[in-house]
Enzyme design. Structure first.
Site, PDB file in Angstrom:
ATOM      1  N   HIS A 108       2.968  -7.054   2.081  1.00 50.83           N
ATOM      2  CA  HIS A 108       2.187  -7.954   2.904  1.00 50.83           C
ATOM      3  C   HIS A 108       2.150  -9.259   1.855  1.00 50.83           C
ATOM      4  O   HIS A 108       2.041  -9.246   0.549  1.00 50.83           O
ATOM      5  CB  HIS A 108       0.628  -7.732   2.657  1.00 50.83           C
TER       6      HIS A 108
ATOM      7  N   HIS B 146       6.688  -1.995   2.769  1.00 50.16           N
ATOM      8  CA  HIS B 146       6.362  -3.401   3.503  1.00 50.16           C
ATOM      9  C   HIS B 146       5.461  -3.892   2.406  1.00 50.16           C
ATOM     10  O   HIS B 146       4.739  -3.444   1.860  1.00 50.16           O
ATOM     11  CB  HIS B 146       5.898  -3.361   4.846  1.00 50.16           C
TER      12      HIS B 146
ATOM     13  N   ASN C 137       0.809  -1.314  -0.166  1.00 48.62           N
ATOM     14  CA  ASN C 137      -0.159   0.117   0.019  1.00 48.62           C
ATOM     15  C   ASN C 137       1.049   1.126   0.012  1.00 48.62           C
ATOM     16  O   ASN C 137       1.838   1.287   0.743  1.00 48.62           O
ATOM     17  CB  ASN C 137      -0.780   0.022   1.224  1.00 48.62           C
TER      18      ASN C 137
END
Ligand code: AMP
Length: 111
Positions: A99, A97, A84
């Protein structure tokens, strides 16, 4: 700098580690959205994928080499990878990051 994931890297905030090396850390998401929900992050602070440059992109290539190793170790070969970026995408932690979501059939619609 007050960054949650930098604190996790330092060990100041506990995490359930899945993989760690000199350049990246993978740990279980505290609020899993699938049977397997792992986050993989660079140890160097990069605010989001929108801040990837020629100078820092090597760690991203490294992360993408590590992800299949994690998948193999965790016993899955089909998974969804999400990053995101910014407010519209609901990025809540401003440290790059990815996911890794696995363990069930994902929804066809992504957003
Ligand atoms: P995003 O919304 O894409 O920025 O993702 C941030 C993710 O970090 C969310 O899925 C959170 O559940 C997760 N998260 C927040 N705090 C922690 C923590 N202390 N340990 C593990 N995961 C966390």
């Amino acid at each position: 700098m007050d960054c949650l994931f930098c604190s996790i890297i330092k060990g100041d905030i506990p995490s359930t580690k899945v993989y760690e090396d000199e350049f990246c850390l993978a740990f279980r998401d505290i609020a899993p959205q699938a049977p397997v929900h792992i986050l993989i992050i660079p140890k160097a602070h990069i605010a989001s994928a929108n801040e990837i440059t020629a100078e820092n992109s090597a760690v991203v290539a490294h992360i993408f080499e590590v992800i299949p190793k994690i998948a193999e170790k965790e016993g899955f070969s089909s998974y969804r990878l999400i990053s995101n970026i910014g407010e519209d995408a609901c990025q809540s932690v401003k440290h790059l990051h990815f996911h890794i979501l696995a363990g069930r059939k994902m929804a066809e619609q992504m957003a």
